[in-house]
Design an enzyme around this catalytic site. Structure first.
Site, PDB file in Angstrom:
ATOM      1  CG  ASP A  90      25.778  55.718   5.191  1.00  0.00           C
ATOM      2  OD1 ASP A  90      26.551  54.745   5.306  1.00  0.00           O
ATOM      3  OD2 ASP A  90      26.141  56.842   4.784  1.00  0.00           O
ATOM      4  CG  ASP A 120      24.516  64.146  11.168  1.00  0.00           C
ATOM      5  OD1 ASP A 120      25.409  63.459  11.716  1.00  0.00           O
ATOM      6  OD2 ASP A 120      24.611  65.373  10.984  1.00  0.00           O
ATOM      7  CB  VAL A 121      25.611  58.731  13.800  1.00  0.00           C
ATOM      8  CG1 VAL A 121      24.952  57.575  13.081  1.00  0.00           C
ATOM      9  CG2 VAL A 121      26.972  59.061  13.214  1.00  0.00           C
ATOM     10  CG  ASN A 128      31.127  50.450   9.911  1.00  0.00           C
ATOM     11  OD1 ASN A 128      32.308  50.129   9.806  1.00  0.00           O
ATOM     12  ND2 ASN A 128      30.450  51.026   8.918  1.00  0.00           N
ATOM     13  CE1 TYR A 173      39.626  56.155  11.612  1.00  0.00           C
ATOM     14  CE2 TYR A 173      41.751  55.138  12.068  1.00  0.00           C
ATOM     15  CZ  TYR A 173      40.433  55.022  11.672  1.00  0.00           C
ATOM     16  OH  TYR A 173      39.921  53.797  11.349  1.00  0.00           O
ATOM     17  CE  LYS A 206      37.525  54.047  14.022  1.00  0.00           C
ATOM     18  NZ  LYS A 206      36.222  53.365  13.932  1.00  0.00           N
ATOM     19  CB  THR A 244      36.310  51.083   2.788  1.00  0.00           C
ATOM     20  OG1 THR A 244      37.503  51.852   2.933  1.00  0.00           O
ATOM     21  CG2 THR A 244      36.449  49.767   3.505  1.00  0.00           C
TER      22      THR A 244
END
Ligand code: ZN
Length: 656
Positions: A438, A459-460, A486, A553, A557, A589
């Site tokens: 995360d 940091d992905v 996720n 978004y 996705k 969330t």
């Protein structure tokens, strides 16, 4: 060694059993005395039974309890008379002994008494303490050990090595009257440990400290403190190589294993010793903790050969015992490699951590014994006897139910909150070791000090960060079996005519590109997964039913969904399954603050309550619901399914 007795703490533990709890914990705190459930203590108490008759009861440590954290209910109450009479028998199998001791308990719901119960019963003193002190083992595990021990402990009773249990109790019963003097404060068991005793908890405990201190003083006088630690750095190891080694060990174990690599200065300088093979291939320091060790001359080169040799060793010794024995799995629990460090294995992260703690103490013992003139462990036959004695076999027979993901490793992105955090919890509940990534540094302390969770601030969107995270995962747990993609961002709600390219790219970066990088880097690990790799992608209802104002978004996705479908096609031949969840309206969330929720509900002319349940089933959908689906998709229920897209949304009219 200093006594930890504290006059302020001690009175808080009431009565003889309370005092017994207090000093047991003092012993348990010091892992150079007892390790993880090792060692045991007892107290003899006269109490009235149901018929108001006085009765002597031995409260002895129950199995499954650790001295460090023991409570009063961790002591099994055994009728003293019966336990003592057992020692007058000529023979008693371990199974019979356990049955007899259990039958003699005043409380049938108490834990099973320690295998050393009869010995505790035979010692006349009220309090009895037993440890496996490293300092003693360093002295006794040398070729001249017995002479040295007799020199140090002339006034104590020295007992030759014999397996713990009935035979040891009988031997002590025989030796004690012959060798005991008024000065005797304890027993010294060669290659095993100390028994001390006294009229009070403090006396028995402090006599133990005295016995250990004498061994320490002897080692110091003989400069047997081990060589100084050379600070050396092991060459970097590719995490894919670690995963390949884990796969081999899991194969010989017949089940997935957690593999933890330790490269501290102490471990590294130990595994790089020239005489490593000579000093490490003899056996454990104490029979209480049998740790099978393998030195790997070349990474992963001979795990199968080790397993074969182990099976042959088993066959040879089992034939001599004339008992039907079941072989424990032939995988090593410790591997030593000059290039990768000290590696430990276990069916759980906890087991691998315990193997490390035990072996760390073994290193201490070996180095000090070496300095004293040469480490010499028990013979192979004696080690075999310990490993396969009845009680160990009984443990095997009992078997405990194994959690679904025992020995397996999962990685979850966006793990600090919401669906990610719930997914980590769902996987931990099913026995997996989990690496959580995360951006939020809070991920590191998400679950306190659990050894089966590794939180990494990552940091992905940075390729370097991903590579580093996978390397950390490889060192901590040995590889990767499950990957849950996720992490995602929603971006500001905006119509296409006002959507800036930078905004679009930021959403694509996190929701799409980062996942490509992670999938690509994780592939060689997933391919090594002992029970085949699994990927779960957290998609969105917006894939089948996009929403106005969410172009970036929805598009990201949808593209991720397509990426997952291609991955399922490409990786199917490797046994890797890739499935997708499309959640909707999961309001617990961090994306959904109370304010956002209120304004969105108002947009639809609904109350917050109705808005939460605005689906076909009129039911609320929580992070946990999505997380449970993610975990199940990694489990046996989905073993024949790949590229599935499963909605978790309470039913959506636009999707249906
Ligand atoms: Zn013992």
């Amino acid at each position: 060694m200093q006594s930890l007795w504290n006059d302020a703490d001690a009175p808080r533990f009431e009565g003889p059993l309370g005092q017994r709890v207090y000093t047991s914990r003092l012993l348990g705190q010091d892992h150079s005395l007892v390790l993880h459930g090792g060692g045991n203590t007892s107290v003899k108490i006269r109490q009235a039974n149901l018929f108001r008759e006085p009765e002597d009861v031995l409260y002895v440590k129950g199995s499954g309890w650790d001295l460090e954290t023991i409570e009063a209910q961790g002591f099994a109450p055994v009728r003293l008379e019966h336990a003592r009479r057992l020692a007058t028998l000529e023979q008693l199998s371990d199974e019979q002994m356990v049955q007899q001791l259990r039958a003699a308990m005043t409380d049938p719901s108490a834990p099973t008494p320690s295998v050393e119960t009869i010995l505790h019963a035979l010692l006349p003193a009220r309090f009895v303490d037993h440890t496996h002190a490293d300092a003693l083992l360093a002295i006794t595990n040398t070729s001249d050990g017995e002479r040295r021990v007799r020199e140090i402990y002339g006034d104590s009773v020295v007992v030759p090595y014999i397996m713990p249990g009935f035979d040891l109790a009988r031997l002590v019963a025989e030796l004690l009257p012959k060798h005991q003097s008024p000065n005797t404060v304890g027993l010294v068991l060669l290659n095993h440990g100390f028994f001390s005793f006294g009229d009070s908890a403090r006396e028995s405990y402090e006599r133990m400290i005295e016995l250990v201190s004498r061994a320490e003083a002897y080692l110091a006088a003989h400069a047997a403190v081990g060589p100084p630690v050379r600070v050396t750095t092991p060459p970097p190891v590719e995490y894919v190589e670690l995963a390949a080694l884990r796969r081999q060990v899991s194969q010989v174990a017949g089940a997935p294993m957690i593999m933890t690599t330790h490269t501290g200065a102490r471990e590294t300088s130990f595994v790089q010793r020239d005489d490593l093979a000579v000093i490490t291939q003899q056996g454990p320091a104490t029979p209480d903790h049998v740790i099978r060790t393998k030195r790997l001359p070349q990474l992963g080169s001979d795990v199968a050969a080790y397993a074969e040799a182990y099976a042959a060793y088993f066959a040879e010794h089992a034939a001599q015992t004339k008992q039907p024995l079941k072989m424990l799995d032939p995988a090593p629990r410790v591997a030593l490699d000059p290039d990768i460090g000290l590696v430990t294995f276990g069916r759980t992260a906890q087991d691998a951590a315990i193997a490390f703690d035990v072996y760390s103490h073994t290193i201490d013992v070996i180095l000090r014994a070496e300095a004293l003139g040469g480490y010499l462990a028990l013979s192979a036959a004696e080690i075999f006897a310990v490993e396969y004695w009845d009680l160990e076999q009984a443990k095997l027979k009992r078997g405990s139910s194994t959690p679904t993901f025992a020995g397996e490793v999962a990685l979850v992105t966006g793990a600090a909150s919401g669906i990610g955090k719930a997914t980590v919890e769902a996987l931990l509940r099913r026995g997996a070791a989990v690496v959580g990534l995360d951006l939020n540094p809070g991920v590191k302390d998400l679950f306190g000090k659990r050894v089966d969770f590794l939180g990494l601030e990552t940091d992905v969107t940075r390729e370097q960060d991903i590579a580093q995270a996978l390397e950390s995962a490889g060192r901590a747990f040995g590889g990767l079996d499950m990957l849950v993609l996720n992490a995602g961002i929603f971006g500001a709600s905006r119509r296409i005519e006002s959507l800036g390219l930078q905004e679009w790219r930021t959403v694509m970066d996190v929701n799409l590109d980062a996942n490509l990088v992670l999938l690509r880097a994780a592939y060689p690990l997933l391919r090594c997964a002992p029970r085949n790799g699994r990927v779960v992608v957290i998609g969105s209802k917006n894939v089948p039913a996009p929403g106005p104002g969410a172009a970036a978004y929805s598009a990201s996705k949808a593209a991720l969904n397509q990426l997952a479908r291609v991955a399922a096609l490409e990786w199917g031949a490797d046994g890797i399954r890739v499935n997708v969840i499309h959640p909707n309206a999961v309001f617990d969330t961090s994306l959904w603050t109370e304010d956002v929720l209120r304004s969105r509900a108002a947009n639809y002319g609904l109350s917050v309550e109705d808005y939460r349940k605005n689906n076909v089933l009129r039911i609320e959908v929580t992070s946990r619901d999505v997380a449970e689906m993610a975990a199940e998709m990694c489990g046996p229920l989905f073993s024949r399914t790949t590229a599935a897209q499963v909605p978790v949304d309470g039913g959506n009219e636009r999707v249906i």
